[in-house]
Write a protein that holds these residues in place. Structure first.
Motif, mmCIF file in Angstrom:
data_model
loop_
_atom_site.group_PDB
_atom_site.id
_atom_site.type_symbol
_atom_site.label_atom_id
_atom_site.label_comp_id
_atom_site.label_asym_id
_atom_site.label_seq_id
_atom_site.Cartn_x
_atom_site.Cartn_y
_atom_site.Cartn_z
ATOM 1 N N GLU A 185 -1.219 -1.857 7.019
ATOM 2 C CA GLU A 185 -1.664 -1.417 5.694
ATOM 3 C C GLU A 185 -3.170 -1.627 5.535
ATOM 4 O O GLU A 185 -3.862 -0.765 4.970
ATOM 5 C CB GLU A 185 -0.898 -2.192 4.615
ATOM 6 N N THR A 186 -3.672 -2.741 6.035
ATOM 7 C CA THR A 186 -5.114 -3.005 5.969
ATOM 8 C C THR A 186 -5.896 -1.903 6.673
ATOM 9 O O THR A 186 -6.924 -1.426 6.168
ATOM 10 C CB THR A 186 -5.420 -4.369 6.616
ATOM 11 N N LEU A 231 0.835 -1.194 0.000
ATOM 12 C CA LEU A 231 0.000 0.000 0.000
ATOM 13 C C LEU A 231 0.872 1.247 0.000
ATOM 14 O O LEU A 231 1.883 1.311 0.688
ATOM 15 C CB LEU A 231 -0.894 0.029 1.250
ATOM 16 N N LYS A 242 -0.138 5.048 0.781
ATOM 17 C CA LYS A 242 -1.204 5.943 1.177
ATOM 18 C C LYS A 242 -0.811 6.649 2.463
ATOM 19 O O LYS A 242 -0.122 6.069 3.306
ATOM 20 C CB LYS A 242 -2.514 5.158 1.412
ATOM 21 N N ARG A 269 -5.511 1.572 4.807
ATOM 22 C CA ARG A 269 -6.332 1.576 3.591
ATOM 23 C C ARG A 269 -7.772 1.984 3.913
ATOM 24 O O ARG A 269 -8.434 2.662 3.125
ATOM 25 C CB ARG A 269 -6.291 0.197 2.942
ATOM 26 N N ALA A 270 -8.260 1.595 5.095
ATOM 27 C CA ALA A 270 -9.626 1.911 5.511
ATOM 28 C C ALA A 270 -9.716 3.232 6.266
ATOM 29 O O ALA A 270 -10.787 3.592 6.753
ATOM 30 C CB ALA A 270 -10.167 0.781 6.385
ATOM 31 N N ASN A 302 1.692 -5.471 7.137
ATOM 32 C CA ASN A 302 0.539 -5.699 6.250
ATOM 33 C C ASN A 302 -0.771 -5.477 6.997
ATOM 34 O O ASN A 302 -1.756 -4.989 6.427
ATOM 35 C CB ASN A 302 0.585 -7.106 5.660
ATOM 36 N N ALA A 346 -11.879 -4.010 7.780
ATOM 37 C CA ALA A 346 -10.462 -3.888 8.113
ATOM 38 C C ALA A 346 -10.211 -4.293 9.557
ATOM 39 O O ALA A 346 -9.244 -5.022 9.862
ATOM 40 C CB ALA A 346 -9.992 -2.444 7.876
ATOM 41 N N GLY A 401 0.772 6.143 7.491
ATOM 42 C CA GLY A 401 0.774 5.758 6.085
ATOM 43 C C GLY A 401 2.042 5.063 5.651
ATOM 44 O O GLY A 401 2.911 4.725 6.470
ATOM 45 N N GLN A 409 -14.291 0.068 7.099
ATOM 46 C CA GLN A 409 -13.569 0.078 8.381
ATOM 47 C C GLN A 409 -13.884 -1.163 9.190
ATOM 48 O O GLN A 409 -12.996 -1.764 9.805
ATOM 49 C CB GLN A 409 -13.932 1.347 9.155
#
Length: 458
Positions: A347-348, A240, A242, A351-352, A344, A451, A383, A448
């Motif tokens: 990142e999940t 990701l 972000k 992302r949300a 990871n 996630a 991020g 959300q």
């Protein structure tokens, strides 16, 4: 310059000594070698056994399923538990003021939860409102793998304010097999193979006698874990790019302010991080709430967070569940303390749109660009760069403008996830094994919610 002397270091030293005596080797409490056991459920699609079990009671049905005495479950948009007809009265002598007061109280005991992780550590957390004249106590009682039971351990005596009681952890709790270290239940000798297999939690709600006041508890739960003994953890594969727009607060601009709360801002990494994420979600103290803060101080919400997360026994603002409980005092906010397995997982969440507060310790040479070393520090992950490196709001910065940092992925992931490390003296100290605080809206979006579920939180 980062946090107060962490109880993790004290825990590691004490339990390493115990393990050396019992097993001929030094092993920090958070660095347990797992006992041989059958494969345990893991994250869907990973094929990997989980190291963490999260359990929470949050729904109207949950509250009705427990064993209540004087409590009452309330329905609605956010179900909770309150005092109904009190069970009785009791006196409490506050160890920090020596004041004895009489309180009405009611209790609730959760169903027994059998963890899918035979655990070496358990950390409870709760979300509640406790208006002036009320407070709560959270206790844990469990069953070991040798079929014996723990005593009821106090995991925290908590008040949203500080006028009725002084919120506090409770020291000197042990049965010779496990101990409570500030906010953490820990098996004393993990190398023995002893584990906690199940537990239940007990809530006691207190109020001023003769009133209709009540705390309201919306969430009660715990994170049980068995994290492997490891000095190094391989970096995960980036997935990701972000960055979330999380406000930036420096703890160091508060140095010297309100020294009664752990010597002022230089030790306020945890409440500073909490204040960042609370503001990110559009919540925070009102002008009236902040009226006690010197008007010349910038970012007064940081001073406020320090005062109202302060643990009078630990003498610091770094009590993990107390920070989560503070965040959840704001309208429609939820919060937990948990462990994650890799970047990871972060990142999940990112992302949300969910940032996270992480706990780590490291030498100055182990984290490029930090410019300091620490035996315990909290920072906020906001991020990831296109190369997968970590973007963190690091409160151990000279001013707000300098708070944003980019840290190398492999370095950062290792110092966060490891459970053992070499300290500045060349000895072995403990690491937190992926501990983080998560704060999110009580009514999350579908993305959300997915996630959170992906990292084991419901």
């Amino acid at each position: 310059m980062t946090s107060s002397t962490p109880r993790r270091s004290v825990l590691a030293a004490a339990l390493a000594a115990a393990a050396a005596t019992a097993a001929g080797s030094a092993a920090p409490a958070s660095a347990a070698t797992p006992a041989t056991s059958a494969a345990r459920p893991g994250k869907p699609g990973t094929g990997k056994p989980s190291l963490v079990d999260n359990q929470a009671w949050t729904s109207y049905t949950d509250w009705r399923c427990g064993a209540g005495s004087g409590t009452h479950a309330v329905a609605g948009r956010r179900p909770g538990l309150v005092i109904g007809a009190p069970k009785g009265r009791t006196d409490y002598t506050d160890p920090h003021t020596q004041k004895t007061s009489t309180w009405e109280y009611a209790t609730w005991i959760s169903p027994v939860h059998r963890s899918h992780v035979p655990a070496t550590e358990v950390i409870a957390s709760w979300n509640a409102a406790a208006p002036a004249g009320t407070w709560i106590q959270v206790e844990l009682q469990g069953t070991y793998s040798d079929s014996t039971a723990t005593p009821w351990y106090v995991m925290g005596r908590w008040a949203a304010g500080d006028g009725d009681i002084k919120r506090t952890s409770v020291d000197d709790q042990s049965d010779g097999k496990s101990s409570i270290w500030t906010d953490t239940f820990s098996i004393d000798d993990a190398a023995s193979g002893l584990r906690l297999l199940s537990y239940r939690l007990r809530l006691t709600l207190y109020r001023t006698p003769g009133t209709k006041l009540t705390p309201t508890v919306w969430r009660l739960g715990a994170m049980a874990s068995e994290v492997p003994d490891r000095f190094t953890v391989p970096a995960s594969t980036p997935g990701l790019a972000k960055e979330l727009d999380v406000p930036r607060f420096s703890q160091n601009v508060h140095a010297g302010q309100y020294p009664e709360y752990d010597n002022g801002g230089e030790a306020w990494c945890s409440p500073t991080s909490s204040a960042m994420i609370i503001k990110y979600w559009g919540r925070g103290p009102t002008a009236a709430d902040l009226a006690w803060v010197d008007p010349s101080y910038i970012d007064p919400e940081v001073d406020h967070a320090a005062r109202f997360t302060y643990d009078y026994q630990y003498e610091g603002c770094g009590n993990w569940p107390f920070n989560a409980a503070y965040a959840a005092t704001y309208k429609d906010m939820s919060a937990v303390v948990t462990r994650l397995s890799s970047l990871n997982d972060l990142e999940t969440l990112i992302r949300a749109g969910i940032p996270a507060i992480t706990s780590q310790s490291f030498l100055k040479t182990e984290l490029t660009g930090a410019g300091y070393g620490t035996s315990g520090h909290l920072m906020t992950v906001v991020g990831f760069t296109a190369d997968g490196d970590v973007i963190a709001n690091d409160p151990a910065s000279p001013n707000d403008a300098a708070v944003r940092h980019v840290y190398k992925r492999a370095e950062w992931e290792n110092i966060w996830l490891r459970t053992k490390r070499y300290n500045a003296s060349g000895g072995v100290s403990s690491g937190t094994g992926g501990v983080c605080y998560l704060y999110w809206p009580a009514h999350p979006t579908p993305a959300q919610k997915r996630a959170l579920a992906a990292v084991g939180i419901r």
